[in-house]
Design a protein around this motif. Structure first.
Motif, PDB file in Angstrom:
ATOM      1  N   LEU A 185     -12.312  72.426  92.083  1.00 35.60           N
ATOM      2  CA  LEU A 185     -12.545  73.856  92.290  1.00 35.60           C
ATOM      3  C   LEU A 185     -11.560  74.686  91.466  1.00 35.60           C
ATOM      4  N   ARG A 186     -10.300  74.286  91.497  1.00 36.41           N
ATOM      5  CA  ARG A 186      -9.280  74.998  90.727  1.00 36.41           C
ATOM      6  C   ARG A 186      -9.564  74.911  89.227  1.00 36.41           C
ATOM      7  N   ALA A 187      -9.928  73.727  88.755  1.00 34.20           N
ATOM      8  CA  ALA A 187     -10.196  73.545  87.331  1.00 34.20           C
ATOM      9  C   ALA A 187     -11.376  74.410  86.876  1.00 34.20           C
ATOM     10  N   LEU A 188     -12.411  74.473  87.683  1.00 31.88           N
ATOM     11  CA  LEU A 188     -13.584  75.270  87.337  1.00 31.88           C
ATOM     12  C   LEU A 188     -13.242  76.757  87.315  1.00 31.88           C
ATOM     13  N   ALA A 189     -12.503  77.213  88.326  1.00 34.86           N
ATOM     14  CA  ALA A 189     -12.110  78.624  88.371  1.00 34.86           C
ATOM     15  C   ALA A 189     -11.230  78.968  87.165  1.00 34.86           C
ATOM     16  N   SER A 190     -10.351  78.053  86.781  1.00 31.61           N
ATOM     17  CA  SER A 190      -9.484  78.282  85.625  1.00 31.61           C
ATOM     18  C   SER A 190     -10.285  78.365  84.331  1.00 31.61           C
ATOM     19  N   ALA A 191     -11.451  77.711  84.319  1.00 33.99           N
ATOM     20  CA  ALA A 191     -12.317  77.733  83.138  1.00 33.99           C
ATOM     21  C   ALA A 191     -13.284  78.913  83.165  1.00 33.99           C
ATOM     22  N   GLY A 192     -13.095  79.833  84.088  1.00 34.99           N
ATOM     23  CA  GLY A 192     -13.895  81.047  84.117  1.00 34.99           C
ATOM     24  C   GLY A 192     -15.171  80.986  84.915  1.00 34.99           C
ATOM     25  N   TYR A 193     -15.408  79.869  85.591  1.00 36.58           N
ATOM     26  CA  TYR A 193     -16.605  79.782  86.422  1.00 36.58           C
ATOM     27  C   TYR A 193     -16.452  80.629  87.679  1.00 36.58           C
ATOM     28  N   ARG A 194     -17.543  81.199  88.138  1.00 33.32           N
ATOM     29  CA  ARG A 194     -17.603  81.675  89.509  1.00 33.32           C
ATOM     30  C   ARG A 194     -17.613  80.432  90.399  1.00 33.32           C
ATOM     31  N   VAL A 195     -16.889  80.465  91.480  1.00 36.23           N
ATOM     32  CA  VAL A 195     -16.778  79.278  92.324  1.00 36.23           C
ATOM     33  C   VAL A 195     -17.075  79.642  93.772  1.00 36.23           C
ATOM     34  N   GLY A 196     -17.192  78.618  94.592  1.00 33.72           N
ATOM     35  CA  GLY A 196     -17.472  78.862  95.991  1.00 33.72           C
ATOM     36  C   GLY A 196     -17.144  77.654  96.838  1.00 33.72           C
ATOM     37  N   LEU A 197     -17.061  77.893  98.122  1.00 33.14           N
ATOM     38  CA  LEU A 197     -16.927  76.837  99.117  1.00 33.14           C
ATOM     39  C   LEU A 197     -18.215  76.770  99.920  1.00 33.14           C
ATOM     40  N   ASP A 235      -3.916  77.584  98.655  1.00 33.36           N
ATOM     41  CA  ASP A 235      -2.812  77.170  97.788  1.00 33.36           C
ATOM     42  C   ASP A 235      -3.314  76.812  96.390  1.00 33.36           C
ATOM     43  N   ALA A 236      -4.500  76.181  96.322  1.00 30.96           N
ATOM     44  CA  ALA A 236      -5.016  75.705  95.036  1.00 30.96           C
ATOM     45  C   ALA A 236      -5.437  76.843  94.117  1.00 30.96           C
ATOM     46  N   VAL A 237      -5.885  77.954  94.687  1.00 29.68           N
ATOM     47  CA  VAL A 237      -6.411  79.045  93.844  1.00 29.68           C
ATOM     48  C   VAL A 237      -5.510  80.272  93.837  1.00 29.68           C
ATOM     49  N   ALA A 238      -4.320  80.145  94.404  1.00 32.71           N
ATOM     50  CA  ALA A 238      -3.456  81.319  94.597  1.00 32.71           C
ATOM     51  C   ALA A 238      -3.114  82.022  93.285  1.00 32.71           C
ATOM     52  N   LEU A 254     -10.194  85.719  90.219  1.00 34.87           N
ATOM     53  CA  LEU A 254     -10.925  84.712  90.985  1.00 34.87           C
ATOM     54  C   LEU A 254     -12.174  85.320  91.617  1.00 34.87           C
ATOM     55  N   ASP A 255     -13.308  84.662  91.422  1.00 36.76           N
ATOM     56  CA  ASP A 255     -14.566  85.046  92.070  1.00 36.76           C
ATOM     57  C   ASP A 255     -14.950  83.900  92.998  1.00 36.76           C
TER      58      ASP A 255
END
Length: 347
Positions: free
Chosen positions: A225-237, A261-264, A269-270
């Motif tokens: 999840l963190r890697a995807l968000a860092s690459a500019g993806y919209r993410v979700g749980l 903690d992972a996305v702080a 962040l989306d």
């Protein structure tokens, strides 16, 4: 691995065969026709195990290419495959798919993707929603599969992400999928252009560890999840299926803190959240008990409330009081722990 004749003749089907050969898949059979042979084993349990190990490359028929609404997740369902290699003891596919749970991958991917054009702007979930209008017309790719679980063999998910990110659409479009796997490296450099939202399916550690066989461990999913968000993806749980197991508040609380903690430190962040409580039907219960006869999963109809869907099917959900308690806690905890996240729905 089984490949029908027509699927092998498709460029994408041939590419899947090449990928599987490169991955070391030794038993690849190109069939003389387009009908899959019956899988034979000594008993039902062995038949299930054999089917779960079998990947079939086939042509998606017109019925599978006909896009259907998929509330509350997205405007339309788009199927890249059907079936999943994981062993989740609560598997929602148990009541939806007929026959042995072979994973079928569709070789006519360009034809499937071309069918998206006529549905842009015609949905009723995000297209017509003020709260979710920024997502555009949404297409859900994980209704009947976990596309990341088989991506190393198919390449279908990467091709779909790139298509959605670069195609000349007449209006905004969004691709969505959920996964319990973590091999996201092939996705990180794709031209997604922010048009894909990847949701990671998570749960309390006791639930994931006990009932989600063959999937990535929770820390690896959260890392993905963190890697995807860092690459500019919209993410979700996708928090599912939520279960009021002993100590559930502690378990789900730790989960949300680990995600926070992972996305702080992720800029812009989306993050969305979808909450789905555990439910089952009488038919899926029977199938699951056949697949997992020793499961400790609670499927006691007498402890549930029977709820009827829009097509008259009955499913068993938690009683009203339990649902209210779960929802109240999650709403408060999400606000406190992940204040930047947007909760899309609770069901």
């Amino acid at each position: 691995m089984l490949v029908t004749r027509s699927a092998a003749e498709q460029p994408h089907g041939a590419n899947i065969v090449t990928r599987c050969e490169a991955a070391g898949v030794a038993d690849i059979e190109i069939l003389k026709g387009d009908r899959l042979p019956p899988l034979r084993a000594d008993n039902d349990r062995a038949s299930y195990a054999l089917a779960k190990r079998t990947l079939a490359v086939v042509i998606a028929p017109p019925s599978k290419r006909r896009l259907q609404p998929i509330p509350p997740s997205a405007d339309w369902r788009i199927d890249l495959a059907e079936g999943c290699p994981a062993h989740c003891q609560y598997c929602y596919l148990a009541g939806s798919l007929s026959g042995p749970p072979i994973t079928r991958v569709y070789a006519n991917l360009p034809e499937i993707l071309a069918g998206m054009d006529d549905h842009v702007g015609r949905g009723t979930i995000t297209s017509a929603s003020a709260a979710r209008a920024d997502e555009g017309t949404t297409f859900e790719a994980s209704c009947y599969t976990d596309p990341l679980a088989i991506e190393h063999l198919t390449g279908s998910l990467s091709a779909t992400i790139a298509h959605v990110g670069t195609h000349d659409w007449p209006a905004p479009v969004g691709l969505r999928f959920t996964t319990k796997f973590d091999d996201v490296a092939p996705l990180l450099t794709l031209p997604h252009h922010g048009a894909t939202r990847v949701r990671v399916s998570v749960n309390a550690d006791d639930v994931a560890g006990r009932f989600e066989g063959g999937t990535a461990r929770l820390p690896r999913r959260i890392g993905a999840l963190r890697a995807l968000a860092s690459a500019g993806y919209r993410v979700g749980l996708t928090i599912a299926p939520i279960m009021p197991i002993p100590g559930w508040r502690d378990g789900y609380g730790r989960l949300l803190r680990d995600v926070a903690d992972a996305v702080a430190d992720i800029p812009d962040l989306d993050l969305t959240v979808e909450c789905i409580t555990h439910r089952f039907t009488a038919g899926s219960r029977d199938v699951l008990l056949g697949w997992y006869p020793r499961t400790k999963l609670e499927m006691d109809e007498s402890a549930r409330t029977r709820k009827f869907g829009k097509f008259g099917s009955a499913k068993y959900v938690y009683p009203k009081e339990t649902m209210a308690e779960l929802r109240s806690w999650f709403e408060a905890e999400l606000t406190a722990t992940l204040p930047a996240a947007r909760t899309l729905y609770w069901t």
